[in-house]
Design a protein around this motif. Structure first.
Motif, PDB file in Angstrom:
ATOM      1  N   ARG A  83       1.001  -1.009  -0.080  1.00 41.11           N
ATOM      2  CA  ARG A  83       0.123  -0.321  -0.050  1.00 41.11           C
ATOM      3  C   ARG A  83       1.238   1.043  -0.474  1.00 41.11           C
ATOM      4  NH1 ARG A  83      -2.542  -1.789   6.051  1.00 41.11           N
ATOM      5  NH2 ARG A  83      -2.841  -3.406   4.283  1.00 41.11           N
ATOM      6  N   GLU A  84       1.101   2.262  -1.044  1.00 43.81           N
ATOM      7  CA  GLU A  84       0.806   3.150  -1.090  1.00 43.81           C
ATOM      8  C   GLU A  84       0.730   4.618   0.024  1.00 43.81           C
ATOM      9  OE1 GLU A  84       2.187   6.540  -4.704  1.00 43.81           O
ATOM     10  OE2 GLU A  84       0.836   5.820  -4.553  1.00 43.81           O
ATOM     11  N   HIS A  85      -0.596   3.889   0.786  1.00 46.10           N
ATOM     12  CA  HIS A  85      -0.820   5.150   1.603  1.00 46.10           C
ATOM     13  C   HIS A  85      -0.027   4.785   2.493  1.00 46.10           C
ATOM     14  CE1 HIS A  85      -4.027   3.461  -0.354  1.00 46.10           C
ATOM     15  NE2 HIS A  85      -5.220   4.095  -0.571  1.00 46.10           N
ATOM     16  N   ALA A  86       1.275   3.668   3.263  1.00 48.86           N
ATOM     17  CA  ALA A  86       2.072   3.928   4.387  1.00 48.86           C
ATOM     18  C   ALA A  86       2.774   5.270   3.595  1.00 48.86           C
ATOM     19  CB  ALA A  86       2.846   2.380   4.645  1.00 48.86           C
ATOM     20  N   ALA A  87       2.946   5.147   2.911  1.00 48.32           N
ATOM     21  CA  ALA A  87       4.154   6.027   2.269  1.00 48.32           C
ATOM     22  C   ALA A  87       3.774   7.891   2.513  1.00 48.32           C
ATOM     23  CB  ALA A  87       5.161   6.169   0.909  1.00 48.32           C
ATOM     24  N   TRP A  88       2.269   8.109   2.203  1.00 48.80           N
ATOM     25  CA  TRP A  88       1.401   9.099   2.089  1.00 48.80           C
ATOM     26  C   TRP A  88       1.469   9.360   4.019  1.00 48.80           C
ATOM     27  CZ3 TRP A  88      -4.210   7.982  -0.866  1.00 48.80           C
ATOM     28  CH2 TRP A  88      -3.385   7.861  -2.313  1.00 48.80           C
ATOM     29  N   ALA A  89       1.253   8.697   4.917  1.00 49.15           N
ATOM     30  CA  ALA A  89       0.889   8.317   6.132  1.00 49.15           C
ATOM     31  C   ALA A  89       2.713   8.993   6.751  1.00 49.15           C
ATOM     32  CB  ALA A  89       0.691   7.323   6.686  1.00 49.15           C
ATOM     33  N   ILE A  90       3.256   8.734   6.821  1.00 46.78           N
ATOM     34  CA  ILE A  90       4.902   9.443   6.746  1.00 46.78           C
ATOM     35  C   ILE A  90       5.381  11.100   6.017  1.00 46.78           C
ATOM     36  CG2 ILE A  90       7.017   9.389   5.793  1.00 46.78           C
ATOM     37  CD1 ILE A  90       7.127   5.422   6.546  1.00 46.78           C
ATOM     38  N   ALA A  91       4.665  10.968   4.666  1.00 49.82           N
ATOM     39  CA  ALA A  91       5.279  12.240   4.395  1.00 49.82           C
ATOM     40  C   ALA A  91       4.716  12.591   4.784  1.00 49.82           C
ATOM     41  CB  ALA A  91       5.253  12.129   3.279  1.00 49.82           C
ATOM     42  N   GLY A  92       3.064  12.750   5.084  1.00 45.38           N
ATOM     43  CA  GLY A  92       1.852  13.446   5.379  1.00 45.38           C
ATOM     44  C   GLY A  92       2.213  14.057   7.342  1.00 45.38           C
ATOM     45  N   TYR A  93       3.530  13.047   7.681  1.00 44.60           N
ATOM     46  CA  TYR A  93       3.334  13.732   9.131  1.00 44.60           C
ATOM     47  C   TYR A  93       4.487  14.571   9.380  1.00 44.60           C
ATOM     48  CZ  TYR A  93       4.167  13.059  13.933  1.00 44.60           C
ATOM     49  OH  TYR A  93       4.653  13.194  15.744  1.00 44.60           O
ATOM     50  N   GLY A  94       4.952  14.339   8.139  1.00 44.63           N
ATOM     51  CA  GLY A  94       5.927  15.712   7.986  1.00 44.63           C
ATOM     52  C   GLY A  94       7.300  15.057   7.844  1.00 44.63           C
ATOM     53  N   PHE A  95       8.091  13.964   8.347  1.00 48.07           N
ATOM     54  CA  PHE A  95       9.253  13.320   7.750  1.00 48.07           C
ATOM     55  C   PHE A  95       9.773  12.979   6.671  1.00 48.07           C
ATOM     56  CE2 PHE A  95       7.667  10.542  11.269  1.00 48.07           C
ATOM     57  CZ  PHE A  95       8.515  10.573  12.585  1.00 48.07           C
ATOM     58  N   ARG A  96      10.716  13.707   6.662  1.00 42.07           N
ATOM     59  CA  ARG A  96      11.421  13.626   5.100  1.00 42.07           C
ATOM     60  C   ARG A  96      12.091  13.117   4.853  1.00 42.07           C
ATOM     61  NH1 ARG A  96      12.567  18.683   2.768  1.00 42.07           N
ATOM     62  NH2 ARG A  96      12.322  17.675   1.095  1.00 42.07           N
ATOM     63  N   VAL A  97      12.970  11.960   6.273  1.00 45.63           N
ATOM     64  CA  VAL A  97      13.775  11.383   5.757  1.00 45.63           C
ATOM     65  C   VAL A  97      13.398   9.549   6.388  1.00 45.63           C
ATOM     66  CG1 VAL A  97      16.099  10.446   6.224  1.00 45.63           C
ATOM     67  CG2 VAL A  97      16.209  12.696   5.141  1.00 45.63           C
ATOM     68  N   VAL A  98      13.159   8.087   6.391  1.00 46.42           N
ATOM     69  CA  VAL A  98      13.238   7.630   7.334  1.00 46.42           C
ATOM     70  C   VAL A  98      15.096   6.425   6.890  1.00 46.42           C
ATOM     71  CG1 VAL A  98      12.566   5.335   7.859  1.00 46.42           C
ATOM     72  CG2 VAL A  98      11.324   6.961   6.633  1.00 46.42           C
ATOM     73  N   ILE A  99      15.193   6.225   7.998  1.00 40.08           N
ATOM     74  CA  ILE A  99      16.713   5.252   8.069  1.00 40.08           C
ATOM     75  C   ILE A  99      16.923   4.358   8.848  1.00 40.08           C
ATOM     76  CG2 ILE A  99      18.783   5.653   9.284  1.00 40.08           C
ATOM     77  CD1 ILE A  99      19.417   8.367   9.235  1.00 40.08           C
ATOM     78  N   PHE A 115       8.330  11.611  -2.053  1.00 36.94           N
ATOM     79  CA  PHE A 115       9.642  12.728  -1.650  1.00 36.94           C
ATOM     80  C   PHE A 115      10.359  12.602  -0.390  1.00 36.94           C
ATOM     81  CE2 PHE A 115       7.491  14.383  -5.014  1.00 36.94           C
ATOM     82  CZ  PHE A 115       8.642  15.248  -5.960  1.00 36.94           C
ATOM     83  N   VAL A 116      10.234  11.071  -0.040  1.00 34.61           N
ATOM     84  CA  VAL A 116      10.424  10.935   1.383  1.00 34.61           C
ATOM     85  C   VAL A 116      11.694  10.166   0.995  1.00 34.61           C
ATOM     86  CG1 VAL A 116      10.648   9.569   3.455  1.00 34.61           C
ATOM     87  CG2 VAL A 116       8.541  10.869   3.070  1.00 34.61           C
ATOM     88  N   LEU A 117      13.159  10.521   1.648  1.00 37.70           N
ATOM     89  CA  LEU A 117      14.687   9.385   1.395  1.00 37.70           C
ATOM     90  C   LEU A 117      14.884   8.742   1.865  1.00 37.70           C
ATOM     91  CD1 LEU A 117      17.171   9.528  -0.109  1.00 37.70           C
ATOM     92  CD2 LEU A 117      17.886  11.491   1.569  1.00 37.70           C
ATOM     93  N   PRO A 118      14.466   7.537   1.453  1.00 35.03           N
ATOM     94  CA  PRO A 118      14.812   6.062   2.303  1.00 35.03           C
ATOM     95  C   PRO A 118      16.438   5.374   2.920  1.00 35.03           C
ATOM     96  CG  PRO A 118      14.034   5.170  -0.009  1.00 35.03           C
ATOM     97  CD  PRO A 118      14.228   6.908   0.561  1.00 35.03           C
ATOM     98  N   VAL A 119      16.882   6.152   3.740  1.00 35.06           N
ATOM     99  CA  VAL A 119      18.291   5.755   3.713  1.00 35.06           C
ATOM    100  C   VAL A 119      18.970   4.722   4.510  1.00 35.06           C
ATOM    101  CG1 VAL A 119      20.595   7.087   4.966  1.00 35.06           C
ATOM    102  CG2 VAL A 119      19.026   8.454   4.345  1.00 35.06           C
ATOM    103  N   VAL A 120      19.776   4.001   3.908  1.00 35.14           N
ATOM    104  CA  VAL A 120      20.104   2.657   4.114  1.00 35.14           C
ATOM    105  C   VAL A 120      21.715   2.702   4.886  1.00 35.14           C
ATOM    106  CG1 VAL A 120      20.488  -0.330   3.776  1.00 35.14           C
ATOM    107  CG2 VAL A 120      18.941   1.269   2.775  1.00 35.14           C
ATOM    108  N   VAL A 121      21.452   2.674   5.988  1.00 33.13           N
ATOM    109  CA  VAL A 121      23.012   2.500   6.511  1.00 33.13           C
ATOM    110  C   VAL A 121      23.341   0.939   7.369  1.00 33.13           C
ATOM    111  CG1 VAL A 121      22.163   5.061   7.429  1.00 33.13           C
ATOM    112  CG2 VAL A 121      21.834   2.757   9.107  1.00 33.13           C
ATOM    113  N   SER A 122      24.486   0.661   7.755  1.00 33.63           N
ATOM    114  CA  SER A 122      24.357  -0.856   8.233  1.00 33.63           C
ATOM    115  C   SER A 122      24.261  -0.464  10.156  1.00 33.63           C
ATOM    116  CB  SER A 122      26.275  -0.554   8.803  1.00 33.63           C
ATOM    117  OG  SER A 122      26.824   0.683   9.664  1.00 33.63           O
TER     118      SER A 122
END
Length: 196
Positions: A83-99, A115-122
């Motif tokens: 569901r794309e709605h999950a990304a809509w909710a993250i963006a709608g809340y105001g998050f710009r980045v998820v790590i 327009f939310v940037l998913p950042v993969v880290v170790s």
């Protein structure tokens, strides 16, 4: 044109849970809407609120110590249904980045499309981030999209992250897929003319 993405330095909201699926991000009962407005209000709805509608004070989004436009999440974020709605909710809340140390592929692409940037880290970098944020909720993280680096400002430790070149271009220029096509109308028409 959407908001252009360059370098973001922000405090973070820690969510150290693994295997957070899209139904936990936005419960299925909220999927009837077909436009993006209002989804942020129901981000993590069943964790943020008790059954009687009162706030669950123990959930991180209700904790005034934590805030900012970066969500730091546990491993395997966004699994489950596509569901794309999950990304809509993250963006709608105001998050710009998820790590996170791992994203479900479809959810990762849905974040980029919104327009939310998913950042993969170790996993070690992620563990250090959680540790620093819990020790000091004012800990900041710097996400540099042009150089594809993420830095824990508390320790100075940085890591590089990967991103599709096309999506990077779109984020940095505030373009969705339609904006990108419209920007290249002349080239498309020229190609069509030459290949008739």
């Amino acid at each position: 044109m959407k908001q252009k993405f360059g370098v973001i330095t922000s405090t973070c909201v820690p969510l150290p849970l693994e295997n957070v699926d899209t139904d936990q991000i936005i419960p299925a009962r909220f999927l009837k809407a077909t436009d993006k407005n209002g989804f942020g209000e129901n981000l993590f709805r069943d964790w943020r609120y008790n059954k009687d509608g009162s706030k669950n004070e123990s959930f991180v989004l209700n904790n005034p110590n934590y805030g900012g436009v970066i969500l730091v999440a546990g491993k395997n974020f966004g699994s489950g249904s596509s569901r794309e709605h999950a990304a809509w909710a993250i963006a709608g809340y105001g998050f710009r980045v998820v790590i996170s140390s791992f994203f479900a592929d479809i959810h990762k692409n849905n974040e980029l499309n919104n327009f939310v940037l998913p950042v993969v880290v170790s996993e070690s970098f992620l563990a250090e981030l959680f540790d620093c944020i819990y020790k000091n909720p004012k800990t900041e993280v710097r996400v540099d999209l042009p150089n594809q680096t993420v830095t824990n400002c508390a320790t100075g430790r940085s890591e590089s992250f990967e991103i599709n070149g096309y999506k990077k271009h779109c984020l940095m220029n505030g373009l969705d897929d339609i904006d990108y096509l419209l920007q290249n109308t002349d080239k498309i028409e020229e190609w069509e003319r030459l290949n008739r």
